[in-house]
Design a protein around this motif. Structure first.
Motif, PDB file in Angstrom:
ATOM      1  N   THR A  22       0.823  -1.215   0.000  1.00 41.91           N
ATOM      2  CA  THR A  22       0.000   0.000   0.000  1.00 41.91           C
ATOM      3  C   THR A  22       0.854   1.260   0.000  1.00 41.91           C
ATOM      4  O   THR A  22       0.477   2.262  -0.602  1.00 41.91           O
ATOM      5  N   TYR A  23       2.009   1.223   0.666  1.00 38.49           N
ATOM      6  CA  TYR A  23       2.875   2.393   0.676  1.00 38.49           C
ATOM      7  C   TYR A  23       3.401   2.676  -0.731  1.00 38.49           C
ATOM      8  O   TYR A  23       3.461   3.829  -1.162  1.00 38.49           O
ATOM      9  N   ALA A  24       3.771   1.629  -1.453  1.00 37.69           N
ATOM     10  CA  ALA A  24       4.254   1.807  -2.820  1.00 37.69           C
ATOM     11  C   ALA A  24       3.162   2.390  -3.706  1.00 37.69           C
ATOM     12  O   ALA A  24       3.442   3.189  -4.609  1.00 37.69           O
ATOM     13  N   LYS A  25       1.923   2.024  -3.457  1.00 36.04           N
ATOM     14  CA  LYS A  25       0.820   2.579  -4.243  1.00 36.04           C
ATOM     15  C   LYS A  25       0.664   4.079  -3.980  1.00 36.04           C
ATOM     16  O   LYS A  25       0.358   4.845  -4.889  1.00 36.04           O
ATOM     17  N   VAL A  26       0.878   4.494  -2.727  1.00 36.53           N
ATOM     18  CA  VAL A  26       0.819   5.922  -2.412  1.00 36.53           C
ATOM     19  C   VAL A  26       1.902   6.669  -3.182  1.00 36.53           C
ATOM     20  O   VAL A  26       1.656   7.717  -3.794  1.00 36.53           O
ATOM     21  N   ILE A  27       3.118   6.132  -3.165  1.00 39.05           N
ATOM     22  CA  ILE A  27       4.232   6.778  -3.866  1.00 39.05           C
ATOM     23  C   ILE A  27       3.944   6.882  -5.358  1.00 39.05           C
ATOM     24  O   ILE A  27       4.248   7.903  -6.000  1.00 39.05           O
ATOM     25  N   ALA A  28       3.344   5.859  -5.927  1.00 44.78           N
ATOM     26  CA  ALA A  28       3.093   5.839  -7.362  1.00 44.78           C
ATOM     27  C   ALA A  28       2.174   6.972  -7.796  1.00 44.78           C
ATOM     28  O   ALA A  28       2.223   7.410  -8.948  1.00 44.78           O
ATOM     29  N   GLY A  29       1.329   7.467  -6.882  1.00 50.85           N
ATOM     30  CA  GLY A  29       0.396   8.524  -7.230  1.00 50.85           C
ATOM     31  C   GLY A  29       0.925   9.930  -7.041  1.00 50.85           C
ATOM     32  O   GLY A  29       0.198  10.900  -7.270  1.00 50.85           O
ATOM     33  N   LEU A  30       2.201  10.076  -6.647  1.00 49.06           N
ATOM     34  CA  LEU A  30       2.772  11.390  -6.370  1.00 49.06           C
ATOM     35  C   LEU A  30       3.410  12.000  -7.608  1.00 49.06           C
ATOM     36  O   LEU A  30       3.761  11.288  -8.557  1.00 49.06           O
ATOM     37  N   ASP A  31       3.594  13.326  -7.582  1.00 52.59           N
ATOM     38  CA  ASP A  31       4.361  13.956  -8.650  1.00 52.59           C
ATOM     39  C   ASP A  31       5.847  13.661  -8.425  1.00 52.59           C
ATOM     40  O   ASP A  31       6.249  13.101  -7.399  1.00 52.59           O
ATOM     41  N   ALA A  32       6.675  14.026  -9.395  1.00 58.66           N
ATOM     42  CA  ALA A  32       8.071  13.609  -9.375  1.00 58.66           C
ATOM     43  C   ALA A  32       8.814  14.134  -8.153  1.00 58.66           C
ATOM     44  O   ALA A  32       9.622  13.414  -7.543  1.00 58.66           O
ATOM     45  N   GLU A  33       8.558  15.422  -7.758  1.00 59.75           N
ATOM     46  CA  GLU A  33       9.282  15.995  -6.629  1.00 59.75           C
ATOM     47  C   GLU A  33       8.980  15.251  -5.335  1.00 59.75           C
ATOM     48  O   GLU A  33       9.884  14.892  -4.575  1.00 59.75           O
TER      49      GLU A  33
END
Length: 374
Positions: free
Chosen positions: A3-14
């Motif tokens: 689930t943490y990786a899924k959160v990261i995947a939805g972020l902008d590059a910065e």
């Protein structure tokens, strides 16, 4: 993908880079607590060395994880007083903060150190000041930040007062809920700056506030942008609900099913705005074979009320004590919410006046809902 990786995947590059440089699992302490109805405190102690899989799952879940009970006391009732925040909600808060390179940020409530680590990874440690009231929590967070090679300025103190030596800040970010926005935060924010903080009432700790600060001598306005419940700032924790001593009480039926007073987060939030200073609690009288599960209400002064869930329409379901008829106020507040077309909490906002007084509004600052109880 966890689930943490899924959160990261939805972020902008910065922000994706910051979340990768400062992974959440690097910041919870070796002992955490998870909800467990089978435990007297409602929480089960998880030690990393004894239950590594359970600890790792908690550290990587898209959920909050309790990292301290009872302000660190070993013999308390088991009330959560510090935690690692839900990653998806942290991402939402940081998006609302809308930082850009070179901006200075005050991070209130260091906690595990994770949020200040993210800000330092995104902006550079020299741009971030983080303040924590609990010296033990602050020291442990400092060790984890050093291990991660991230170096925000760390301060031990009461975040309600901000930290004036580092002011002015372009952004103020809080990881603990307030009932009133501290004047110091506005005074230490540069004109045009943004304050993002969890905000609530004793009735409903539920709003994420994004406040625009236009300078110490001007009003600050902001909207509630998300449903968010965080632990309270220590100095702004609500009172304990208790029935005051009284020789007189008003007894009667309830005009509505008490369950409707907490039907959803939106009605609870609206009721909290309309009925200032009132906190609910739920009780079960195990000595009564019929069962008297009920909601109790207190304003922390001399007014108290109780409404029974079962048989609420009968003549002895409601008891009210003190100068305020708290259950009547709750029912009237819900009726108001219905009259306003059942607004969601994101339709509400907050104004902070230059003299420190604060009030809430619906849709625009001109449509005042009520004053904020100190």
């Amino acid at each position: 993908m966890n689930t943490y990786a899924k959160v990261i995947a939805g972020l902008d590059a910065e922000w994706r880079g910051a979340f990768e440089r400062a992974p959440r699992h690097a910041f919870p302490p070796d002992t955490v607590w998870l909800p467990d109805d089978g435990e007297p405190s409602g929480y089960r102690r998880i030690e990393r060395g004894r239950e590594p899989d359970a600890w790792w799952d908690a550290a990587n879940a898209d959920d909050s994880v309790v990292t301290q009970l009872d302000d660190g006391a070993g013999d308390g009732p088991g009330v959560p007083t510090s935690s690692g925040s839900m990653p998806s909600l942290v991402a939402t808060m940081l998006r609302e903060l809308a930082v850009t390179d070179g901006q200075a940020v005050l991070d209130v409530g260091t906690g595990t150190g994770w949020t200040s680590a993210l800000l330092a990874a995104r902006l550079g440690g020299e741009q971030v000041t983080t303040i924590e009231i609990d010296p033990v929590v602050a020291a442990e967070a400092g060790q984890r930040l050093e291990t991660a090679h991230l170096a925000p300025r760390r301060v031990v103190g009461d975040g309600l007062g901000g930290w004036s030596p580092g002011a002015p800040y372009d952004r103020v970010h809080s990881t603990a809920a307030v009932r009133t926005v501290p004047r110091a935060w506005i005074e230490q924010t540069a004109p045009g700056g943004v304050i993002v903080t969890p905000w609530g009432t004793p009735y409903a700790n539920a709003g994420l506030l994004r406040l625009m600060a236009e300078g110490p001598e001007r009003e600050a306005h902001g909207r509630f942008v998300e449903n968010a419940s965080f632990m309270w700032m220590r100095a702004q924790r609500p009172h304990v609900v208790a029935e005051p001593a009284s020789d007189t009480a008003r007894i009667g039926a309830s005009p509505m099913d008490p369950g409707l007073a907490e039907q959803n987060v939106h009605v609870a939030f609206a009721i909290g705005l309309r009925v200032p200073g009132v906190r609910p609690a739920h009780r079960w009288d195990r000595d009564n074979p019929r069962g008297t599960y009920r909601i109790e209400l207190s304003d922390g002064r001399n007014s108290w009320a109780s409404a029974r869930y079962r048989g609420w329409e009968t003549g002895d379901a409601v008891k009210q004590v003190g100068p305020r008829r708290l259950w009547d106020e709750i029912c009237e507040a819900r009726a108001w919410w219905l009259e306003q077309a059942q607004p969601e909490l994101t339709r509400f906002g907050l104004t902070v006046r230059p003299d420190g007084r604060q009030h809430t509004w619906l849709d625009s600052p001109e449509h005042v809902v009520g004053d904020v109880a100190a």
